[in-house]
Design a protein around this motif. Structure first.
Motif, mmCIF file in Angstrom:
data_model
loop_
_atom_site.group_PDB
_atom_site.id
_atom_site.type_symbol
_atom_site.label_atom_id
_atom_site.label_comp_id
_atom_site.label_asym_id
_atom_site.label_seq_id
_atom_site.Cartn_x
_atom_site.Cartn_y
_atom_site.Cartn_z
ATOM 1 N N GLU A 142 0.821 -1.206 0.000
ATOM 2 C CA GLU A 142 0.000 0.000 0.000
ATOM 3 C C GLU A 142 0.858 1.260 0.000
ATOM 4 O O GLU A 142 1.890 1.335 0.675
ATOM 5 N N LEU A 143 0.410 2.226 -0.772
ATOM 6 C CA LEU A 143 0.977 3.560 -0.779
ATOM 7 C C LEU A 143 -0.014 4.503 -0.111
ATOM 8 O O LEU A 143 -1.128 4.108 0.246
ATOM 9 N N GLU A 144 0.391 5.762 0.040
ATOM 10 C CA GLU A 144 -0.507 6.734 0.674
ATOM 11 C C GLU A 144 -1.801 6.862 -0.117
ATOM 12 O O GLU A 144 -2.886 6.978 0.447
ATOM 13 N N ASP B 1 18.233 -0.107 -0.779
ATOM 14 C CA ASP B 1 17.527 0.951 -1.489
ATOM 15 C C ASP B 1 18.192 2.271 -1.116
ATOM 16 O O ASP B 1 19.108 2.310 -0.291
ATOM 17 N N ASP B 2 17.705 3.359 -1.717
ATOM 18 C CA ASP B 2 18.316 4.649 -1.394
ATOM 19 C C ASP B 2 17.751 5.251 -0.120
ATOM 20 O O ASP B 2 18.459 5.926 0.624
ATOM 21 N N LEU B 3 16.445 4.989 0.174
ATOM 22 C CA LEU B 3 15.780 5.738 1.233
ATOM 23 C C LEU B 3 14.649 4.925 1.839
ATOM 24 O O LEU B 3 13.964 4.189 1.143
ATOM 25 N N ILE B 4 14.473 5.060 3.150
ATOM 26 C CA ILE B 4 13.320 4.470 3.834
ATOM 27 C C ILE B 4 12.364 5.589 4.224
ATOM 28 O O ILE B 4 12.736 6.506 4.964
ATOM 29 N N ALA B 5 11.150 5.512 3.709
ATOM 30 C CA ALA B 5 10.100 6.455 4.092
ATOM 31 C C ALA B 5 9.060 5.702 4.914
ATOM 32 O O ALA B 5 9.213 5.542 6.111
ATOM 33 N N THR B 6 8.015 5.185 4.276
ATOM 34 C CA THR B 6 7.011 4.408 5.002
ATOM 35 C C THR B 6 7.391 2.941 5.124
ATOM 36 O O THR B 6 6.753 2.195 5.863
ATOM 37 N N GLY B 7 8.426 2.515 4.382
ATOM 38 C CA GLY B 7 8.936 1.148 4.506
ATOM 39 C C GLY B 7 8.226 0.116 3.655
ATOM 40 O O GLY B 7 8.602 -1.062 3.665
ATOM 41 N N GLY B 8 7.212 0.523 2.884
ATOM 42 C CA GLY B 8 6.430 -0.446 2.126
ATOM 43 C C GLY B 8 7.205 -1.188 1.064
ATOM 44 O O GLY B 8 7.050 -2.404 0.900
ATOM 45 N N ASP C 46 10.887 2.101 11.883
ATOM 46 C CA ASP C 46 10.342 1.453 13.083
ATOM 47 C C ASP C 46 9.516 0.221 12.711
ATOM 48 O O ASP C 46 9.595 -0.821 13.370
ATOM 49 N N LYS C 47 8.720 0.344 11.666
ATOM 50 C CA LYS C 47 7.889 -0.771 11.229
ATOM 51 C C LYS C 47 8.737 -1.944 10.750
ATOM 52 O O LYS C 47 8.445 -3.106 11.069
ATOM 53 N N LEU C 48 9.790 -1.650 10.019
ATOM 54 C CA LEU C 48 10.660 -2.713 9.511
ATOM 55 C C LEU C 48 11.388 -3.422 10.653
ATOM 56 O O LEU C 48 11.484 -4.651 10.676
ATOM 57 N N ARG C 49 11.894 -2.644 11.604
ATOM 58 C CA ARG C 49 12.575 -3.266 12.746
ATOM 59 C C ARG C 49 11.599 -4.092 13.582
ATOM 60 O O ARG C 49 11.949 -5.165 14.069
ATOM 61 N N ALA C 50 10.376 -3.599 13.732
ATOM 62 C CA ALA C 50 9.369 -4.336 14.495
ATOM 63 C C ALA C 50 9.025 -5.669 13.833
ATOM 64 O O ALA C 50 8.640 -6.630 14.506
ATOM 65 N N SER C 51 9.189 -5.734 12.518
ATOM 66 C CA SER C 51 8.924 -6.980 11.794
ATOM 67 C C SER C 51 10.060 -7.989 11.929
ATOM 68 O O SER C 51 9.948 -9.127 11.472
ATOM 69 N N GLY C 52 11.182 -7.536 12.529
ATOM 70 C CA GLY C 52 12.323 -8.422 12.704
ATOM 71 C C GLY C 52 13.450 -8.206 11.723
ATOM 72 O O GLY C 52 14.436 -8.961 11.735
ATOM 73 N N LEU C 53 13.345 -7.191 10.877
ATOM 74 C CA LEU C 53 14.390 -6.929 9.894
ATOM 75 C C LEU C 53 15.435 -5.975 10.470
ATOM 76 O O LEU C 53 15.115 -4.825 10.778
ATOM 77 N N PRO C 54 16.683 -6.398 10.605
ATOM 78 C CA PRO C 54 17.734 -5.460 11.007
ATOM 79 C C PRO C 54 17.933 -4.413 9.903
ATOM 80 O O PRO C 54 17.809 -4.717 8.708
#
Length: 202
Positions: free
Chosen positions: A120-122, A145-152, A184-192
């Motif tokens: 999903e995007l905005e 990737d170059d940048l983390i925004a919403t992490g999708g 934060d969402k990516l780390r919460a999913s278990g991804l370093p």
């Protein structure tokens, strides 16, 4: 002898850091060369443009070396890059580490059999794909990737790699925009995660 860089760098609009600063403070050196473009692609957005990192050969080398030093001893079996700026950093990193490079592309761009993941995007959604033979079970992959925004996008890329049996040992980006919540969402999913710099705001 290392000569100082031009301290009136037009790409940043501010006094540039010297080349020795790249050794002592590589993160600050990288951040200094990221251009902020206000109100693009929409009003209120502060776009973090990494192209000055790529056009300056000294800065580009510092950028790549930071990732090489991070993963040299980790011994990944492949680097996966997200469409499209992840291709630029990921392919060079894969070359330097002497491993293969795997493109994760937007839907409809890969010619062979693929698996896909929609996220999903905005306003709406997007789909990315990977070739079914791009990785194999047991592969250890760095996803970049170059940048983390919403992490999708990174979350979708990770799911694709996992569906093919690979282990994503870390997600890596140049820039984190922490206020958008993706890291934060990516780390919460278990991804370093490994990021070089962060910027406040959007």
């Amino acid at each position: 002898m290392i000569r100082p860089m031009n301290r009136n760098d037009p790409s940043t609009g501010a006094a540039a850091l010297s080349a020795p600063d790249a050794i002592a403070h590589p993160g600050a050196y990288i951040k200094h060369h990221i251009r902020t473009v206000p109100d693009w692609p929409a009003p209120g957005v502060q776009f973090r443009d990494i192209t000055p990192l790529l056009s300056n050969p000294k800065v580009f080398r510092v950028l790549i070396d930071m990732f090489v030093h991070r993963y040299f001893d980790a011994k990944p079996t492949a680097i996966a890059g997200l469409d499209a700026r992840g291709f630029i950093i990921g392919s060079v990193l894969a070359y330097e580490l002497n491993v293969g490079f795997v493109p994760i592309r937007k839907k409809g761009k890969l010619p062979f059999t693929t698996v896909e993941e929609t996220y999903e995007l905005e306003y709406g959604s997007a789909t990315v794909e990977i070739h079914t033979d791009a990785v194999k079970p047991g592969d250890r992959v760095v996803l970049i990737d170059d940048l983390i925004a919403t992490g999708g996008t990174m979350m979708a890329g990770r799911k694709l790699l996992q569906r093919l049996g690979a282990e994503v040992i870390e997600g890596a980006c140049i820039v984190d925009l922490p206020e958008l919540g993706g890291s934060d969402k990516l780390r919460a999913s278990g991804l370093p995660l490994f990021t070089l710099v962060s910027f406040e705001g959007h």
